[in-house]
Design a protein around this motif. Structure first.
Motif, short mmCIF file in Angstrom:
data_model
loop_
_atom_site.label_atom_id
_atom_site.label_comp_id
_atom_site.label_asym_id
_atom_site.label_seq_id
_atom_site.Cartn_x
_atom_site.Cartn_y
_atom_site.Cartn_z
N SER A 126 0.80 -1.23 0.00
CA SER A 126 0.00 0.00 0.00
C SER A 126 0.83 1.28 0.00
N TYR A 127 2.12 1.20 0.29
CA TYR A 127 2.96 2.39 0.44
C TYR A 127 2.85 3.32 -0.76
N GLY A 128 2.43 4.55 -0.50
CA GLY A 128 2.31 5.57 -1.54
C GLY A 128 1.07 5.43 -2.41
N ILE A 129 0.25 4.42 -2.15
CA ILE A 129 -0.96 4.20 -2.96
C ILE A 129 -2.21 4.46 -2.12
N CYS A 130 -2.25 3.83 -0.97
CA CYS A 130 -3.37 3.99 -0.04
C CYS A 130 -2.84 3.62 1.34
N THR A 131 -3.66 3.71 2.35
CA THR A 131 -3.21 3.33 3.68
C THR A 131 -3.28 1.81 3.82
N PRO A 132 -2.48 1.24 4.72
CA PRO A 132 -2.60 -0.20 4.98
C PRO A 132 -4.01 -0.59 5.42
N ALA A 133 -4.67 0.31 6.17
CA ALA A 133 -6.04 0.04 6.60
C ALA A 133 -6.99 -0.03 5.40
N SER A 134 -6.78 0.84 4.42
CA SER A 134 -7.61 0.79 3.20
C SER A 134 -7.38 -0.51 2.45
N LEU A 135 -6.12 -0.92 2.33
CA LEU A 135 -5.82 -2.19 1.65
C LEU A 135 -6.46 -3.35 2.39
N SER A 136 -6.43 -3.31 3.71
CA SER A 136 -7.08 -4.36 4.51
C SER A 136 -8.57 -4.42 4.22
N ARG A 137 -9.22 -3.25 4.17
CA ARG A 137 -10.66 -3.21 3.87
C ARG A 137 -10.94 -3.71 2.45
N ILE A 138 -10.08 -3.37 1.50
CA ILE A 138 -10.24 -3.85 0.12
C ILE A 138 -10.12 -5.37 0.09
N GLU A 139 -9.10 -5.90 0.74
CA GLU A 139 -8.88 -7.35 0.76
C GLU A 139 -10.03 -8.09 1.43
N ASN A 140 -10.67 -7.46 2.41
CA ASN A 140 -11.77 -8.10 3.13
C ASN A 140 -13.13 -7.83 2.52
N GLY A 141 -13.16 -7.08 1.42
CA GLY A 141 -14.42 -6.80 0.73
C GLY A 141 -15.24 -5.70 1.35
N ALA A 142 -14.69 -4.97 2.32
CA ALA A 142 -15.43 -3.90 2.97
C ALA A 142 -15.31 -2.57 2.23
N GLN A 143 -14.39 -2.49 1.27
CA GLN A 143 -14.18 -1.25 0.52
C GLN A 143 -13.90 -1.62 -0.93
N LYS A 144 -14.54 -0.90 -1.84
CA LYS A 144 -14.31 -1.13 -3.26
C LYS A 144 -13.29 -0.10 -3.75
N PRO A 145 -12.16 -0.56 -4.30
CA PRO A 145 -11.13 0.40 -4.73
C PRO A 145 -11.51 1.09 -6.03
N GLY A 146 -11.04 2.32 -6.17
CA GLY A 146 -11.21 3.02 -7.43
C GLY A 146 -10.28 2.42 -8.48
N ARG A 147 -10.52 2.74 -9.74
CA ARG A 147 -9.75 2.17 -10.83
C ARG A 147 -8.27 2.50 -10.73
N LEU A 148 -7.93 3.73 -10.40
CA LEU A 148 -6.53 4.15 -10.32
C LEU A 148 -5.80 3.40 -9.20
N ILE A 149 -6.41 3.32 -8.04
CA ILE A 149 -5.80 2.61 -6.91
C ILE A 149 -5.64 1.14 -7.26
N LEU A 150 -6.66 0.54 -7.87
CA LEU A 150 -6.59 -0.86 -8.24
C LEU A 150 -5.45 -1.10 -9.24
N GLU A 151 -5.31 -0.23 -10.23
CA GLU A 151 -4.23 -0.37 -11.20
C GLU A 151 -2.86 -0.27 -10.54
N LYS A 152 -2.72 0.67 -9.59
CA LYS A 152 -1.44 0.83 -8.90
C LYS A 152 -1.13 -0.38 -8.01
N LEU A 153 -2.15 -0.94 -7.37
CA LEU A 153 -1.94 -2.13 -6.54
C LEU A 153 -1.53 -3.32 -7.41
#
Length: 93
Positions: A25-52
């Motif tokens: 997640s460094y420089g892309i989003c917070t580790p907490a945001s990545l955790s929520r994305i991985e757990n299905g609690a947050q849907k990432p935007g296209r740009l963040i998803l591409e960077k991940l």
């Protein structure tokens, strides 16, 4: 075409490559945001998803489709309904 739940795909790829959430997640989003994305609690935007994907060394291509957990559950339920209709299984319908 393969269909993946985006959070599951990110988590499995990250773990398989031995990265922490902080590293990915460094420089892309917070580790907490990545955790929520991985757990299905947050849907990432296209740009963040591409960077991940880029950080993990993977790319979305025409042969992969990434969906939310809810979209996958709906898709599975529709597929089951179609099978039951095709099999003329009134009790399951």
């Amino acid at each position: 075409m393969a269909v993946y739940v985006v959070g599951d795909f990110l988590r499995e790829t990250r773990l398989r490559r031995g990265y922490t959430q902080e590293e990915v997640s460094y420089g892309i989003c917070t580790p907490a945001s990545l955790s929520r994305i991985e757990n299905g609690a947050q849907k990432p935007g296209r740009l963040i998803l591409e960077k991940l994907f880029e950080r993990l060394g993977t790319e979305n291509n025409l042969f992969n489709s990434f969906v939310s957990r809810e979209e996958m559950e709906l898709y599975s339920a529709i597929q089951e309904l179609v099978r039951n209709i095709t099999d003329d299984d009134v009790a399951k319908i």
